[in-house]
Write a protein that holds these residues in place. Structure first.
Motif, PDB file in Angstrom:
ATOM      1  N   ARG A 283       0.928  -1.132   0.069  1.00  0.00           N
ATOM      2  CA  ARG A 283      -0.132   0.082   0.235  1.00  0.00           C
ATOM      3  C   ARG A 283       0.703   1.143   0.088  1.00  0.00           C
ATOM      4  N   PRO A 284       0.254   2.388  -0.353  1.00  0.00           N
ATOM      5  CA  PRO A 284       1.211   3.801  -0.350  1.00  0.00           C
ATOM      6  C   PRO A 284       1.653   4.012   0.873  1.00  0.00           C
TER       7      PRO A 284
ATOM      8  N   GLN B  78       4.795  15.097   4.030  1.00  0.00           N
ATOM      9  CA  GLN B  78       4.079  13.704   3.281  1.00  0.00           C
ATOM     10  C   GLN B  78       2.747  13.745   3.799  1.00  0.00           C
TER      11      GLN B  78
ATOM     12  N   PRO C   3      -1.958   9.207   1.947  1.00  0.00           N
ATOM     13  CA  PRO C   3      -2.319   8.012   1.868  1.00  0.00           C
ATOM     14  C   PRO C   3      -2.503   8.036   3.715  1.00  0.00           C
TER      15      PRO C   3
ATOM     16  N   GLU D  44      10.225   7.229  -0.031  1.00  0.00           N
ATOM     17  CA  GLU D  44       9.185   6.688  -0.898  1.00  0.00           C
ATOM     18  C   GLU D  44       8.744   5.142  -0.411  1.00  0.00           C
TER      19      GLU D  44
END
Length: 772
Positions: free
Chosen positions: A145-146, A153, A160, A683
């Motif tokens: 998942r993200p 962020q 998310p 990320e």
């Protein structure tokens, strides 16, 4: 004239060598991993390689068939068995007024993993090697998942979510102060200073990893859990809650603790699994983590980003203080992690300064990283770093000496007791005197000559000052202790606090000497067994002034009881009995009985006291720490060439131990300033500094020497000993003092704007770039 009495040699105020050290240095320490039990098994964890993913399936069939495997546990197994997740106190709210929102941390991940290193499967085998080998045969299918790892962020629109109920990834919010009054003060201010500051994420990295050993006795239906913990009673109580067992069914035992730093204040998911596995298998189960597991899954510290502003009048007096902070509490917002940043840190945000108007908006943010919790200082280093950085920038803007702008804002002794803008009451403090003592020892006014000498060698020199206070106490001010005087010639003291390298047993023994006047070799300090007693434990620099006060009270009670008993034996009135150095005597005569002889005559061959006492509130130690650094303009390397501090620590029981605590704390603070940083890849959420090879650890050569002045002229008024907590003082002062010194060197080299903008850790690359 030298006092050669027992109290004069071993009592309070003396630099008694630590009674713990002989055994530890000889290798006789007994840490959790040093214990083994008959038929002992070994547990290993399979951890998530993903920062956020749904668990699609877990296949354990092949692993179960491997040699030595006894049991395999998953999150689904624990849920089915009724094992509860770690509790979170329902005391927080979100910005919209709804209850605080965070996923509850399970013992093993169930359905979803939320950070790299979260435990997914536990495997028990006959040997540690068999357990590790069999884990490789466990197959877990994930649906990724993200991920959000950083505060920018996580709080961005449309980010998310770590937990659906925590919209915007905000787990909780607290506001303090008067926003309207603050706005009015800023509107009329002659000067406004603004900074964006980062307190980066840190790894506590205690020398001894967590480690757990559990055993279950079926006959008594009783579980014993041996841990490396600062708070045995709290660990027991939490374990009872998650397993649904009454308190009398669980015993927690702690031996020597190889460092804690706040990381070992609570129960961990792994501890729950080890305890559950011991009950299920009926055999002892041990888990000893690898260092990388500590980096990945133990709680971290700090990780706060702040927009801070000071409003000042034309003379540099602060009119108002405004903060907007986001605290990264990781994937599971625990009570400790949230309350540290939203409440405890703010308690000291105005520090030693007479700042009446504040406006604080503080939010706890969920991310796909390991949870944060207590780390040496726990919220206070972050808060003090912010205000001290602001004062240095304000001094530069107004053309004032950094010490002078602080003096203009100090709380004065005649204002004591002083209630700060957060409602916290300082009982004592002479802050101006502490600053003056530090300035004198640091030769503050002679800096120009030292700077010129550094320039002649091609180095940039800067000086940094941090004047501050800290709150100590853990917010629990009661402690129970027992004192037992035996006929065998020993005085045993039990306390529910914990030794973890800070020398607390020595300080306790000195307090016992103060009352009993016997040789220190006769005193035995026992800690770490919930069957012997319950108490809050060691956190927040509370041990000496809470448990120490209780030990002093219980020892005096034992002597008073002994006086009554001696009166019966000597056939005299209790009022006529004197006590000194282990002997009860009828005043003015030679008729006497020894303390231990008297104990031998009692039915249980001892004089025993079980006492609970309470102090009146926290202690407020304070200090002024001054550093000087040299910066190599060609490489950006920073060298600390001087570190001087003056510290109001109240009454000192053992000066050597106090200086050692200041040294160790300061080294950890320097580590944050110059290099430490737990980094996640933005990320993917993968950990980039998960070992000693990658994570900067301060070494002995990070500093040449410390000079500490201990000021005992202002005893704490909240406890009978007059002592103040000191375990975190060095950490709190070192970080801003070092950063301010480096910023000063940059400013003197013509880079004042970059000096204000530079963020920790001040690695050579960052400093080099700031110079260009």
């Amino acid at each position: 004239m030298t006092d050669q009495s027992t109290i004069g040699r071993f009592g309070s105020g003396r630099e008694v060598r630590r009674i713990e050290d002989a055994g530890l240095l000889a290798g006789a320490g007994r840490f959790t991993d040093d214990f083994s039990l008959p038929r002992q098994t070994y547990l290993s964890f399979l951890r998530s390689p993903h920062a956020h993913a749904r668990i699609v399936s877990i296949d354990t069939a092949a692993a179960l068939a491997m040699p030595g495997v006894i049991a395999i546990l998953t999150g689904a197994d624990l849920v089915a068995a009724g094992v509860r997740p770690l509790p979170v106190a329902p005391i927080f709210q979100r910005p919209d007024g709804s209850p605080g929102a965070t996923p509850l941390r399970p013992a093993l991940a169930h359905e979803v993993v939320r950070f790299v290193g979260e435990a997914v499967v536990a495997l028990v085998a006959e040997t540690a090697e068999q357990a590790k080998d069999a884990l490789e045969a466990v197959m877990v299918e994930y649906d990724e998942r993200p991920v959000v790892t950083e505060l920018t962020q996580a709080t961005a629109e449309g980010a998310p979510l770590v937990w659906p109920a925590a919209t915007g990834n905000i787990a909780a919010q607290m506001k303090h102060g008067d926003a309207a009054a603050s706005d009015a003060a800023f509107a009329k201010a002659a000067h406004v200073v603004t900074l964006d500051l980062v307190n980066q994420r840190l790894v506590p990295a205690s020398m001894e990893p967590r480690t757990a050993l559990a055993s279950y006795d079926a006959e008594s239906d009783r579980l014993t859990l041996r841990l490396s913990s600062q708070m045995p009673s709290g660990a027991r109580d939490t374990l009872c809650e998650v397993l649904g067992l009454p308190t009398e069914k669980i015993r927690v035992v702690v031996g020597d603790v190889g460092g804690g730093f706040g990381m070992k204040t609570g129960l961990y998911p792994e501890d729950i699994v080890v305890a559950y596995a011991a009950r299920q298998t009926g055999r002892p189960v041990k888990w000893t983590p690898a260092r990388i597991e500590e980096f990945l899954s133990a709680t971290h510290g700090r990780d706060v980003e702040t927009h801070a502003e000071l409003a000042l009048d034309a003379d540099g007096k602060v009119l108002a203080y405004r903060i907007r902070s986001f605290a990264n509490v990781g994937a599971y917002g625990g009570t400790t992690g949230i309350i540290i940043q939203l409440m405890i840190g703010p308690w000291v945000s105005t520090s030693i300064y007479d700042i009446r108007t504040i406006d604080f908006d503080l939010q706890a943010v969920l991310t796909n990283t390991a949870p944060t919790a207590a780390y040496r200082g726990a919220g206070r280093p972050e808060a003090i770093y912010i205000i001290e950085r602001l004062f240095d920038v304000a001094a530069r803007k107004l053309g004032l000496d950094p010490a002078e702008i602080r003096r203009r804002n100090l709380i004065q002794p005649e204002q004591m007791p002083y209630t700060n803008a957060m409602g916290q009451v300082y009982d004592s403090g002479k802050f101006g005197s502490i600053i003056d003592q530090a300035l004198t020892r640091a030769k503050w006014d002679d800096f120009a000559s030292r700077e010129a000498e550094s320039r002649a060698r091609g180095k940039l020199r800067g000086r940094g000052l941090a004047s501050f206070l800290e709150w100590t106490g853990g917010n629990v001010f009661e402690e129970r202790v027992t004192v037992s005087v035996s006929g065998d010639g020993e005085i045993e003291v039990y306390a529910s606090t914990m030794p973890m390298g800070q020398g607390i047993a020595t300080s306790y023994a000195q307090l016992v000497v103060d009352v009993f006047g016997v040789e220190i070799e006769r005193i035995r300090i026992v800690q770490g067994d919930t069957d012997r007693g319950s108490g809050f434990g060691s956190a927040g620099s509370r041990s000496l002034f809470t448990a120490g006060s209780a030990i002093h009270h219980a020892s005096e009670t034992a002597v008073a009881n002994g006086r009554d008993l001696a009166a019966e034996v000597l056939e005299a009135a209790a009022a006529d009995i004197e006590y000194a150095e282990g002997v009860f005597r009828i005043a003015g005569t030679d008729r006497a009985i020894g303390l231990f002889e008297l104990a031998e005559r009692q039915p249980e061959r001892r004089i025993y006291v079980d006492a609970t006492s309470k102090v009146n509130g926290p202690s407020w130690p304070n200090g002024c720490h001054i550093t000087e650094v040299e910066v190599d303009p060609d490489t950006g390397a920073v060298e600390i060439v001087s570190y001087v501090s003056a510290n109001d620590v109240g009454r000192v029981v053992n000066p050597m131990i106090v200086r050692g605590q200041l040294d160790g704390g300061a080294v950890q603070g320097i580590g944050q300033a110059l290099g430490e940083h737990m980094l996640y890849e933005r990320e993917s959420g993968q950990v980039m500094t998960a070992s000693m090879m990658d994570y900067f650890m301060p070494r002995a050569d990070i500093i040449r020497d410390f000079v500490h002045v201990l000021d005992q002229s202002t005893p704490c008024r909240n406890n009978p000993l007059g002592v103040k907590g000191v375990g975190e003082l060095g950490t709190i002062g070192a970080t801003p003092a070092v950063v301010n010194a480096v910023a000063d060197a940059l400013a003197r080299a013509g880079h004042a704007d970059r000096a204000a903008e530079i963020q920790m850790p001040l690695t050579p690359v960052k400093v080099w770039e700031a110079l260009r």
